[in-house]
Design an enzyme around this catalytic site. Structure first.
Site, PDB file in Angstrom:
ATOM      1  N   ARG A 133       1.142  -0.851   0.282  1.00 52.93           N
ATOM      2  CA  ARG A 133       0.047  -0.260  -0.146  1.00 52.93           C
ATOM      3  C   ARG A 133       1.041   0.902  -0.158  1.00 52.93           C
ATOM      4  O   ARG A 133       1.001   1.729  -1.407  1.00 52.93           O
ATOM      5  CB  ARG A 133      -1.110  -0.189   1.337  1.00 52.93           C
ATOM      6  CG  ARG A 133      -1.770   0.826   1.359  1.00 52.93           C
ATOM      7  CD  ARG A 133      -3.167   0.980   2.178  1.00 52.93           C
ATOM      8  NE  ARG A 133      -3.117   0.902   3.590  1.00 52.93           N
ATOM      9  CZ  ARG A 133      -3.854  -0.035   4.698  1.00 52.93           C
ATOM     10  NH1 ARG A 133      -4.922   0.525   3.997  1.00 52.93           N
ATOM     11  NH2 ARG A 133      -3.116   0.309   5.531  1.00 52.93           N
ATOM     12  N   HIS A 165       2.463  -2.685   8.103  1.00 59.90           N
ATOM     13  CA  HIS A 165       1.073  -2.997   8.059  1.00 59.90           C
ATOM     14  C   HIS A 165       0.905  -4.414   7.868  1.00 59.90           C
ATOM     15  O   HIS A 165       1.211  -4.874   7.087  1.00 59.90           O
ATOM     16  CB  HIS A 165       0.014  -2.078   7.594  1.00 59.90           C
ATOM     17  CG  HIS A 165      -1.189  -2.092   8.293  1.00 59.90           C
ATOM     18  ND1 HIS A 165      -1.566  -2.635   9.451  1.00 59.90           N
ATOM     19  CD2 HIS A 165      -2.274  -1.967   6.938  1.00 59.90           C
ATOM     20  CE1 HIS A 165      -3.167  -2.810   9.252  1.00 59.90           C
ATOM     21  NE2 HIS A 165      -3.709  -2.446   7.975  1.00 59.90           N
ATOM     22  N   ARG A 224      -1.819  -1.164  17.513  1.00 58.64           N
ATOM     23  CA  ARG A 224      -2.234  -0.061  16.906  1.00 58.64           C
ATOM     24  C   ARG A 224      -3.599  -1.073  16.678  1.00 58.64           C
ATOM     25  O   ARG A 224      -4.125  -1.636  15.896  1.00 58.64           O
ATOM     26  CB  ARG A 224      -2.305   0.360  15.408  1.00 58.64           C
ATOM     27  CG  ARG A 224      -1.117   0.893  15.434  1.00 58.64           C
ATOM     28  CD  ARG A 224      -0.130   1.817  13.878  1.00 58.64           C
ATOM     29  NE  ARG A 224      -0.405   0.372  12.613  1.00 58.64           N
ATOM     30  CZ  ARG A 224       0.654   0.084  12.895  1.00 58.64           C
ATOM     31  NH1 ARG A 224       1.289  -0.654  13.076  1.00 58.64           N
ATOM     32  NH2 ARG A 224       0.187  -1.646  11.619  1.00 58.64           N
ATOM     33  N   TYR A 268     -41.101  -0.971  -2.720  1.00 58.88           N
ATOM     34  CA  TYR A 268     -39.959  -1.299  -4.720  1.00 58.88           C
ATOM     35  C   TYR A 268     -39.938  -2.295  -5.321  1.00 58.88           C
ATOM     36  O   TYR A 268     -39.588  -3.485  -4.254  1.00 58.88           O
ATOM     37  CB  TYR A 268     -39.066  -0.434  -4.747  1.00 58.88           C
ATOM     38  CG  TYR A 268     -39.447   1.210  -4.001  1.00 58.88           C
ATOM     39  CD1 TYR A 268     -39.768   1.884  -4.493  1.00 58.88           C
ATOM     40  CD2 TYR A 268     -38.511   1.301  -2.910  1.00 58.88           C
ATOM     41  CE1 TYR A 268     -40.073   3.366  -4.687  1.00 58.88           C
ATOM     42  CE2 TYR A 268     -38.685   3.027  -2.773  1.00 58.88           C
ATOM     43  CZ  TYR A 268     -38.820   3.683  -3.044  1.00 58.88           C
ATOM     44  OH  TYR A 268     -39.422   5.233  -2.741  1.00 58.88           O
ATOM     45  N   CYS A 315     -36.507   0.931   1.839  1.00 60.45           N
ATOM     46  CA  CYS A 315     -36.250   1.746   0.829  1.00 60.45           C
ATOM     47  C   CYS A 315     -35.174   3.160   1.977  1.00 60.45           C
ATOM     48  O   CYS A 315     -33.949   2.663   2.670  1.00 60.45           O
ATOM     49  CB  CYS A 315     -37.321   2.942   1.263  1.00 60.45           C
ATOM     50  SG  CYS A 315     -39.145   1.716   1.330  1.00 60.45           S
ATOM     51  N   ASP A 317     -35.617   5.473   3.278  1.00 63.66           N
ATOM     52  CA  ASP A 317     -35.795   5.780   5.608  1.00 63.66           C
ATOM     53  C   ASP A 317     -36.076   4.503   5.857  1.00 63.66           C
ATOM     54  O   ASP A 317     -36.677   5.413   7.294  1.00 63.66           O
ATOM     55  CB  ASP A 317     -36.748   7.443   5.282  1.00 63.66           C
ATOM     56  CG  ASP A 317     -35.794   8.361   4.408  1.00 63.66           C
ATOM     57  OD1 ASP A 317     -34.753   8.740   4.363  1.00 63.66           O
ATOM     58  OD2 ASP A 317     -37.027   8.104   3.110  1.00 63.66           O
TER      59      ASP A 317
HETATM   60  C1  LIG Z   1      -6.555   1.345   9.993  1.00 66.12           C
HETATM   61  C2  LIG Z   1      -5.015   1.137  10.848  1.00 66.12           C
HETATM   62  C3  LIG Z   1      -5.601  -0.128  11.557  1.00 66.12           C
HETATM   63  C4  LIG Z   1      -6.126  -0.912  12.508  1.00 66.12           C
HETATM   64  O1  LIG Z   1      -6.522  -1.980  11.599  1.00 66.12           O
HETATM   65  P1  LIG Z   1      -7.480  -2.979  12.846  1.00 66.12           P
HETATM   66  O2  LIG Z   1      -7.696  -4.144  11.886  1.00 66.12           O
HETATM   67  O3  LIG Z   1      -8.866  -2.161  12.883  1.00 66.12           O
HETATM   68  O4  LIG Z   1      -6.885  -3.032  14.108  1.00 66.12           O
HETATM   69  C5  LIG Z   1      -3.554  -0.250  12.416  1.00 66.12           C
HETATM   70  N1  LIG Z   1      -3.396  -0.166  11.447  1.00 66.12           N
HETATM   71  C6  LIG Z   1      -2.748   1.108  10.027  1.00 66.12           C
HETATM   72  C7  LIG Z   1      -2.563   0.793   9.205  1.00 66.12           C
HETATM   73  C8  LIG Z   1      -4.445   0.706   9.665  1.00 66.12           C
HETATM   74  O5  LIG Z   1      -4.106   1.298   8.088  1.00 66.12           O
END
Ligand SMILES: *Cc1c(COP(=O)(O)O)cnc(C)c1O
Length: 375
Positions: A133, A165, A224, A268, A315, A317
């Site tokens: 990414r 990540h 994180r 609908y 729908c 709403d």
């Molecule tokens: C969104 C994100 C997270 C959190 O991910 P989860 O799967 O919700 O724990 C952690 N690090 C990065 C870089 C993210 O973009």
């Protein structure tokens, strides 16, 4: 509690959030701090109240996706550490510095652009170890460490950490576990090479919700935590560890109840035709509230502790449900996500009905739906 219109609303359980946080602290272990991921309005839960509650629970690190979110969170958490995971156009470097926000840096070129605009920018360097990414991408930790040294030497930039990540930490397949092991090894090797050259960074982090659930590594200085904080599952069919509770419930009310005859059509497209005499209730929520139209005729809702199937198309709403076996009346509360009596419908259950993930369900609950904070 603030007044709100009892039409369609989301109840956010702050005690649920707090109890999830204590479970995450246990999973993370003593050497890892929680970095609460509150991007996208705290996954649709409302970042203001969520941030306050997290601060009360002792959380000091926050992660967001962009500068607007970072400035919001700064307003709620004057002394929190805030990391922007995604891109900030370099011309906003001054705002980063003025608000003491940490920027994720994805290349040397980007770092140079930032300091061209302001000479006091804090950052963590993002390494792409396999997510594909953003971030520095190298074949070996040696090359990666060399480039990190180049970035560290840039005047006006303060590099406080590196992070990466995971792409498949939510899988229990052997080849995916190996893939994640390699991602983890790459960043830790990079960190160790820097350390062996007397470059000490305060942070190296790679744990996300899935890693917290299914792996352990005390070397990640930060975890994180996103989706598990909100009590949902990183992936199916792997289960979330015991004790986590969904934080958000979604509710609406019955506006109208009627009896229909065999052959009568509902909504609908006339996709639903009664094949016997039925009782149908109309409910005050629709796809403009973020309750996906893809759930038409597929999802259940809860009324008086019983499941009722949605009949026909949802729908904008409103939607209709089958209450033939339920003594529905105008004003009754309908639970679309959450618990009523012995029955529970989770965002994860809805997600699986239309091939997505719980993340998208809760993030998608629209602005029109007031968030109501309960204990
Ligand atoms: C969104 C994100 C997270 C959190 O991910 P989860 O799967 O919700 O724990 C952690 N690090 C990065 C870089 C993210 O973009």
């Amino acid at each position: 509690m603030k007044q709100y219109l009892k039409r369609a609303w989301a109840e956010i359980s702050l005690s649920g959030l707090q109890s999830n946080i204590s479970l995450i602290k246990k999973l993370a272990g003593a050497s890892t701090n929680i970095m609460a991921v509150v991007k996208a309005d705290a996954y649709g839960h409302g970042e203001g109240e969520i941030c306050h509650c997290l601060e009360k629970s002792g959380v000091k690190y926050f992660a967001v996706s962009n500068l607007d979110e970072a400035l919001q969170v700064r307003g709620f958490c004057p002394s929190g550490e805030i990391l922007i995971l995604g891109y900030t156009p370099p011309e906003y470097a001054e705002q980063l510095a003025e608000n003491n926000i940490i920027q994720g840096v994805i290349s040397r070129e980007y770092a140079l652009e930032l300091v061209k605009n302001h000479k006091n920018v804090r950052c963590h360097i993002k390494i792409d170890t396999g997510m594909g990414r953003i971030g520095l991408k190298y074949d070996t930790p040696q090359e990666c460490a060399e480039e990190i040294k180049n970035i560290i030497s840039i005047d006006g930039l303060s590099v406080e950490g590196i992070y990466t990540h995971f792409a498949v930490a939510d899988s229990d397949e052997a080849n995916n576990i190996k893939y994640t092991d390699n991602q983890e090894k790459f960043i830790l090797d990079t960190y160790d090479i820097l350390e062996s050259q007397n470059i000490y960074l305060e942070h190296v982090h790679f744990m996300n919700s899935a890693a917290l659930c299914y792996r352990t590594n005390p070397r990640s200085t930060l975890a994180r935590a996103g989706i598990i904080m909100y009590g949902l599952c990183p992936n199916y069919p792997l289960a979330i560890p015991n004790g986590f509770k969904p934080v958000m419930s979604l509710k609406a009310v019955v506006s109208h109840v009627k009896t229909v005859k065999k052959g009568d059509c509902i909504s609908y497209g006339r996709t639903f035709v009664a094949d016997h005499e039925m009782k149908i209730a109309t409910v005050t929520i629709g796809y403009a509230d973020g309750y996906s139209r893809l759930l038409s005729s597929k999802a259940d809702v809860l009324l008086h502790g019983k499941r009722c199937r949605i009949t026909g198309r949802i729908c904008m709403d409103q939607l209709m449900i089958d209450v033939t076996d339920n003594n529905a009346k105008e004003g009754d509360i309908v639970t679309l996500i959450g618990t009523d009596g012995n029955e529970t419908i989770t965002a994860d259950e809805l997600a699986s009905l239309y091939n997505t993930i719980g993340y998208e369900v809760v993030c998608g609950i629209s602005k029109r739906v007031p968030r109501v904070y309960i204990e």
